[in-house]
Design an enzyme around this catalytic site. Structure first.
Site, PDB file in Angstrom:
ATOM      1  N   ARG A 117      27.352  -6.030  69.547  1.00  0.00           N
ATOM      2  CA  ARG A 117      26.551  -4.800  69.382  1.00  0.00           C
ATOM      3  C   ARG A 117      26.157  -4.191  70.729  1.00  0.00           C
ATOM      4  O   ARG A 117      25.046  -3.667  70.889  1.00  0.00           O
ATOM      5  CB  ARG A 117      25.277  -5.079  68.571  1.00  0.00           C
ATOM      6  CG  ARG A 117      25.521  -5.493  67.139  1.00  0.00           C
ATOM      7  CD  ARG A 117      26.170  -4.360  66.344  1.00  0.00           C
ATOM      8  NE  ARG A 117      26.198  -4.650  64.913  1.00  0.00           N
ATOM      9  CZ  ARG A 117      27.165  -5.306  64.297  1.00  0.00           C
ATOM     10  NH1 ARG A 117      28.232  -5.739  64.962  1.00  0.00           N
ATOM     11  NH2 ARG A 117      27.128  -5.507  62.995  1.00  0.00           N
ATOM     12  N   SER A 141      22.049  -2.426  59.247  1.00  0.00           N
ATOM     13  CA  SER A 141      21.132  -3.457  59.777  1.00  0.00           C
ATOM     14  C   SER A 141      20.139  -2.800  60.721  1.00  0.00           C
ATOM     15  O   SER A 141      20.544  -2.091  61.648  1.00  0.00           O
ATOM     16  CB  SER A 141      21.915  -4.508  60.565  1.00  0.00           C
ATOM     17  OG  SER A 141      22.852  -5.150  59.746  1.00  0.00           O
ATOM     18  N   GLU A 161      18.347  -2.468  66.157  1.00  0.00           N
ATOM     19  CA  GLU A 161      19.762  -2.168  66.414  1.00  0.00           C
ATOM     20  C   GLU A 161      20.043  -0.670  66.600  1.00  0.00           C
ATOM     21  O   GLU A 161      20.730  -0.283  67.549  1.00  0.00           O
ATOM     22  CB  GLU A 161      20.632  -2.755  65.305  1.00  0.00           C
ATOM     23  CG  GLU A 161      22.098  -2.776  65.674  1.00  0.00           C
ATOM     24  CD  GLU A 161      22.998  -2.538  64.484  1.00  0.00           C
ATOM     25  OE1 GLU A 161      22.984  -1.424  63.939  1.00  0.00           O
ATOM     26  OE2 GLU A 161      23.750  -3.464  64.135  1.00  0.00           O
TER      27      GLU A 161
HETATM   28  P1  FAD Z   1      25.264   8.125  65.408  1.00  0.00           P
HETATM   29  O1  FAD Z   1      24.170   7.488  64.628  1.00  0.00           O
HETATM   30  O2  FAD Z   1      25.427   9.588  65.269  1.00  0.00           O
HETATM   31  O3  FAD Z   1      25.045   7.760  66.947  1.00  0.00           O
HETATM   32  C1  FAD Z   1      24.663   6.452  67.321  1.00  0.00           C
HETATM   33  C2  FAD Z   1      24.470   6.412  68.848  1.00  0.00           C
HETATM   34  O4  FAD Z   1      25.736   6.629  69.481  1.00  0.00           O
HETATM   35  C3  FAD Z   1      23.545   7.532  69.377  1.00  0.00           C
HETATM   36  O5  FAD Z   1      22.855   7.036  70.490  1.00  0.00           O
HETATM   37  C4  FAD Z   1      24.516   8.612  69.805  1.00  0.00           C
HETATM   38  O6  FAD Z   1      24.012   9.431  70.836  1.00  0.00           O
HETATM   39  C5  FAD Z   1      25.696   7.796  70.299  1.00  0.00           C
HETATM   40  N1  FAD Z   1      26.951   8.531  70.086  1.00  0.00           N
HETATM   41  C6  FAD Z   1      27.501   8.881  68.903  1.00  0.00           C
HETATM   42  N2  FAD Z   1      28.663   9.527  69.116  1.00  0.00           N
HETATM   43  C7  FAD Z   1      28.831   9.601  70.459  1.00  0.00           C
HETATM   44  C8  FAD Z   1      29.827  10.165  71.312  1.00  0.00           C
HETATM   45  N3  FAD Z   1      30.889  10.797  70.822  1.00  0.00           N
HETATM   46  N4  FAD Z   1      29.652  10.036  72.645  1.00  0.00           N
HETATM   47  C9  FAD Z   1      28.581   9.404  73.171  1.00  0.00           C
HETATM   48  N5  FAD Z   1      27.609   8.855  72.415  1.00  0.00           N
HETATM   49  C10 FAD Z   1      27.738   8.956  71.084  1.00  0.00           C
HETATM   50  N6  FAD Z   1      27.474  -0.970  62.224  1.00  0.00           N
HETATM   51  C11 FAD Z   1      28.223  -2.054  62.493  1.00  0.00           C
HETATM   52  O7  FAD Z   1      28.522  -2.347  63.658  1.00  0.00           O
HETATM   53  N7  FAD Z   1      28.684  -2.845  61.500  1.00  0.00           N
HETATM   54  C12 FAD Z   1      28.412  -2.616  60.202  1.00  0.00           C
HETATM   55  O8  FAD Z   1      28.839  -3.368  59.332  1.00  0.00           O
HETATM   56  C13 FAD Z   1      27.619  -1.472  59.890  1.00  0.00           C
HETATM   57  N8  FAD Z   1      27.295  -1.204  58.610  1.00  0.00           N
HETATM   58  C14 FAD Z   1      26.505  -0.114  58.326  1.00  0.00           C
HETATM   59  C15 FAD Z   1      26.197   0.143  56.986  1.00  0.00           C
HETATM   60  C16 FAD Z   1      25.412   1.247  56.655  1.00  0.00           C
HETATM   61  C17 FAD Z   1      25.096   1.502  55.198  1.00  0.00           C
HETATM   62  C18 FAD Z   1      24.950   2.096  57.670  1.00  0.00           C
HETATM   63  C19 FAD Z   1      24.130   3.314  57.317  1.00  0.00           C
HETATM   64  C20 FAD Z   1      25.247   1.838  59.004  1.00  0.00           C
HETATM   65  C21 FAD Z   1      26.028   0.717  59.351  1.00  0.00           C
HETATM   66  N9  FAD Z   1      26.362   0.415  60.675  1.00  0.00           N
HETATM   67  C22 FAD Z   1      27.152  -0.665  60.959  1.00  0.00           C
HETATM   68  C23 FAD Z   1      25.857   1.247  61.775  1.00  0.00           C
HETATM   69  C24 FAD Z   1      26.697   2.531  62.018  1.00  0.00           C
HETATM   70  O9  FAD Z   1      27.546   2.790  60.935  1.00  0.00           O
HETATM   71  C25 FAD Z   1      27.532   2.412  63.295  1.00  0.00           C
HETATM   72  O10 FAD Z   1      26.723   2.134  64.398  1.00  0.00           O
HETATM   73  C26 FAD Z   1      28.349   3.685  63.550  1.00  0.00           C
HETATM   74  O11 FAD Z   1      29.256   3.449  64.596  1.00  0.00           O
HETATM   75  C27 FAD Z   1      27.457   4.871  63.913  1.00  0.00           C
HETATM   76  O12 FAD Z   1      28.247   6.050  63.891  1.00  0.00           O
HETATM   77  P2  FAD Z   1      27.610   7.489  63.880  1.00  0.00           P
HETATM   78  O13 FAD Z   1      28.696   8.456  64.111  1.00  0.00           O
HETATM   79  O14 FAD Z   1      26.801   7.688  62.659  1.00  0.00           O
HETATM   80  O15 FAD Z   1      26.639   7.386  65.149  1.00  0.00           O
HETATM   81  N1  EPU Z   2      20.796 -13.560  54.302  1.00  0.00           N
HETATM   82  C1  EPU Z   2      19.766 -13.913  53.473  1.00  0.00           C
HETATM   83  N2  EPU Z   2      19.021 -12.910  52.916  1.00  0.00           N
HETATM   84  C2  EPU Z   2      19.268 -11.607  53.146  1.00  0.00           C
HETATM   85  C3  EPU Z   2      20.328 -11.244  54.005  1.00  0.00           C
HETATM   86  C4  EPU Z   2      21.086 -12.244  54.577  1.00  0.00           C
HETATM   87  O1  EPU Z   2      19.490 -15.085  53.264  1.00  0.00           O
HETATM   88  O2  EPU Z   2      18.547 -10.784  52.612  1.00  0.00           O
HETATM   89  C5  EPU Z   2      21.616 -14.639  54.910  1.00  0.00           C
HETATM   90  C6  EPU Z   2      22.691 -15.138  53.944  1.00  0.00           C
HETATM   91  O3  EPU Z   2      22.758 -16.538  54.073  1.00  0.00           O
HETATM   92  C7  EPU Z   2      23.979 -14.579  54.509  1.00  0.00           C
HETATM   93  C8  EPU Z   2      23.669 -14.447  55.995  1.00  0.00           C
HETATM   94  O4  EPU Z   2      22.258 -14.176  56.059  1.00  0.00           O
HETATM   95  O5  EPU Z   2      25.029 -15.428  54.282  1.00  0.00           O
HETATM   96  C9  EPU Z   2      24.437 -13.327  56.673  1.00  0.00           C
HETATM   97  O6  EPU Z   2      24.325 -12.136  55.899  1.00  0.00           O
HETATM   98  P1  EPU Z   2      25.489 -11.043  55.882  1.00  0.00           P
HETATM   99  O7  EPU Z   2      26.812 -11.695  55.678  1.00  0.00           O
HETATM  100  O8  EPU Z   2      25.100  -9.961  54.942  1.00  0.00           O
HETATM  101  O9  EPU Z   2      25.485 -10.507  57.355  1.00  0.00           O
HETATM  102  P2  EPU Z   2      24.321 -10.104  58.366  1.00  0.00           P
HETATM  103  O10 EPU Z   2      24.291 -11.101  59.452  1.00  0.00           O
HETATM  104  O11 EPU Z   2      23.049  -9.860  57.639  1.00  0.00           O
HETATM  105  C10 EPU Z   2      25.926  -8.738  59.882  1.00  0.00           C
HETATM  106  C11 EPU Z   2      25.948  -7.377  60.534  1.00  0.00           C
HETATM  107  C12 EPU Z   2      26.367  -6.326  59.536  1.00  0.00           C
HETATM  108  C13 EPU Z   2      27.760  -6.657  59.030  1.00  0.00           C
HETATM  109  C14 EPU Z   2      27.710  -8.052  58.371  1.00  0.00           C
HETATM  110  C15 EPU Z   2      29.068  -8.522  57.949  1.00  0.00           C
HETATM  111  C16 EPU Z   2      24.361  -7.416  62.343  1.00  0.00           C
HETATM  112  C17 EPU Z   2      23.037  -6.966  62.856  1.00  0.00           C
HETATM  113  N3  EPU Z   2      24.652  -7.074  61.100  1.00  0.00           N
HETATM  114  O12 EPU Z   2      24.884  -8.721  58.888  1.00  0.00           O
HETATM  115  O13 EPU Z   2      26.415  -5.066  60.215  1.00  0.00           O
HETATM  116  O14 EPU Z   2      28.211  -5.709  58.098  1.00  0.00           O
HETATM  117  O15 EPU Z   2      27.196  -9.022  59.327  1.00  0.00           O
HETATM  118  O16 EPU Z   2      29.798  -8.909  59.070  1.00  0.00           O
HETATM  119  O17 EPU Z   2      25.109  -8.039  63.075  1.00  0.00           O
HETATM  120  C18 EPU Z   2      25.145  -3.152  60.797  1.00  0.00           C
HETATM  121  O18 EPU Z   2      25.296  -3.468  61.978  1.00  0.00           O
HETATM  122  O19 EPU Z   2      24.531  -2.111  60.466  1.00  0.00           O
HETATM  123  C19 EPU Z   2      25.663  -4.012  59.735  1.00  0.00           C
HETATM  124  C20 EPU Z   2      25.491  -3.772  58.444  1.00  0.00           C
END
Ligand code: FAD
Ligand code: EPU
Length: 343
Positions: A173, A243, A339
């Site tokens: 991240r 997250s 995050e």
């Molecule tokens: P924005 O929110 O618009 O921007 C985020 C940051 O990046 C801001 O600081 C912005 O200024 C900067 N930025 C954006 N575009 C540019 C650019 N072109 N140049 C310079 N800076 C820029 N993230 C994960 O890593 N793994 C996950 O599994 C994951 N799951 C998600 C699930 C949900 C339901 C949601 C809502 C979010 C999740 N995220 C996850 C977080 C998010 O999707 C990512 O961080 C994604 O890359 C953000 O994209 P965005 O275009 O919306 O960025």
């Molecule tokens: N868990 C619980 N309770 C909860 C949530 C999680 O007990 O309410 C425990 C469970 O044991 C589970 C473990 O935590 O097995 C891990 O949970 P999960 O697999 O959902 O993943 P996470 O660690 O909570 C991370 C990323 C996610 C990404 C998933 C899958 C971060 C901060 N988050 O979540 O990214 O999708 O792994 O790889 O690293 C995001 O960054 O926005 C995001 C959604």
């Protein structure tokens, strides 16, 4: 709505509600906002901001952004599009993707071409340009493994620059774009190297449990979409930013200490010693799921995801986050880091 037209036809809106531009639906406002579909427009917006002494903020889909207050600068919506194959061999392909392309659509497109490596990152909201910022990751894969280079406009000089993968300083991240280059650049394209060999990565436990050893990349894509849909809320239904905290990394000694105190601690050893802790487990253990504070709460299915169903302010969102951080510090002795980017 009032708008300013620059000589090139670039339009800048004044006093714009941001609720539709962040997936937490925070009702902040921006003093200025412009939607840019080409590099010329971005440069003109940056010159406008420099002339008026406004801080530029670039946004993709706002799916990792929290507005703690109104933005008194210029929001630049990156809407650059285009996908170009730069090089192709029997084993791999190098593709340059404009920063405004939708991430999930690109993952699907790659899979349709039989270009593999991104299927574990399916359904992550946001645009391609944001993917390198925090090195998006899910289900055992981080985007850094597929990135060859990142191109951007330097905000100070307006010049285009390119960093190769190792120069991006990717980590969990994290990247140079959150450190030395924070607020210094607008990413305009990302170049990926994808493989044509259909090897699947099913190392992540939740994934390994839902597909056979022989799973194809398409099976992985479908399984990831299914797992994500079962526990992550869609922002259109329940406003959220994924997250809300990073999974904290602790030293080997702190890890041992924690395991002695909490035998069911969920953690993953990391190379070089120490461990990554499941922050969701800690928040869940402390009973934060569904507990509403100022109308904001942590998701019933995933305690790491903060929900803002009543479109409360960034202050309410950060208030709950602060209460959780204090509680986790007090009970586990662990610091949770937010995050998403907070403005
Ligand atoms: P924005 O929110 O618009 O921007 C985020 C940051 O990046 C801001 O600081 C912005 O200024 C900067 N930025 C954006 N575009 C540019 C650019 N072109 N140049 C310079 N800076 C820029 N993230 C994960 O890593 N793994 C996950 O599994 C994951 N799951 C998600 C699930 C949900 C339901 C949601 C809502 C979010 C999740 N995220 C996850 C977080 C998010 O999707 C990512 O961080 C994604 O890359 C953000 O994209 P965005 O275009 O919306 O960025
Ligand atoms: N868990 C619980 N309770 C909860 C949530 C999680 O007990 O309410 C425990 C469970 O044991 C589970 C473990 O935590 O097995 C891990 O949970 P999960 O697999 O959902 O993943 P996470 O660690 O909570 C991370 C990323 C996610 C990404 C998933 C899958 C971060 C901060 N988050 O979540 O990214 O999708 O792994 O790889 O690293 C995001 O960054 O926005 C995001 C959604």
């Amino acid at each position: 709505m009032q708008a300013i037209s620059l000589s090139s036809g670039t339009s800048i809106q004044v006093d714009v509600p941001l609720q539709q531009y962040n997936t937490l639906a925070i009702p902040a406002k921006a003093a200025f906002l412009s939607r840019c579909t080409n590099l010329n427009q971005i440069r003109q917006c940056l010159s406008f901001a420099a002339d008026k002494d406004l801080a530029p903020i670039v946004l993709g889909e706002g799916s990792n952004t929290v507005f703690a207050k109104d933005v008194d600068g210029l929001v630049i919506l990156n809407r650059l599009t285009g996908i170009e194959v730069l090089k192709e061999t029997e084993q791999s392909v190098v593709i340059k993707v404009a920063a405004g392309e939708n991430w999930h659509d690109f993952v699907k497109y790659a899979l349709e071409q039989s270009w593999f490596g991104l299927e574990n990152l399916a359904l992550i909201p946001g645009l391609v340009g944001a993917a390198p910022i925090q090195n998006i990751g899910a289900y055992g894969v981080e985007v850094k493994d597929a990135i060859e280079s990142v191109e951007f406009i330097d905000i100070a000089s307006l010049e285009s620059r390119k960093l190769n993968q190792s120069e991006c300083e990717f980590a969990y991240r994290d990247s140079i774009f959150k450190k030395d280059l924070r607020d210094c650049c607008i990413i305009t394209s990302v170049t990926f190297r994808l493989t044509k060999l259909a090897d699947s990565n099913i190392s992540y436990p939740a994934l390994a449990n839902s597909v056979p050893q022989s799973a194809s990349p398409l099976d992985v894509f479908e399984a990831v979409c299914e797992i994500r849909s079962s526990k992550l809320p869609m922002p259109d239904d329940l406003p959220n930013a994924g997250s809300f905290f990073k999974n904290p990394i602790v030293s080997a000694s702190q890890h041992l200490e924690l395991i002695e105190r909490f035998s069911d601690l969920v953690s993953y050893p990391i190379s070089g010693g120490g461990a990554k802790l499941a922050a969701g487990w800690m928040i869940d253990q402390r009973g934060w799921k569904s507990k509403s504070v100022q109308g904001v709460y942590m998701h019933r299915e995933q305690a790491l995801v903060l929900i803002n169903p009543n479109m409360k302010s960034g202050q309410s969102v950060l208030h709950l986050a602060g209460e959780i951080q204090a509680d986790i510090k007090c009970h586990f002795g662990v610091t949770l880091e937010i995050e998403p980017r907070v403005y």
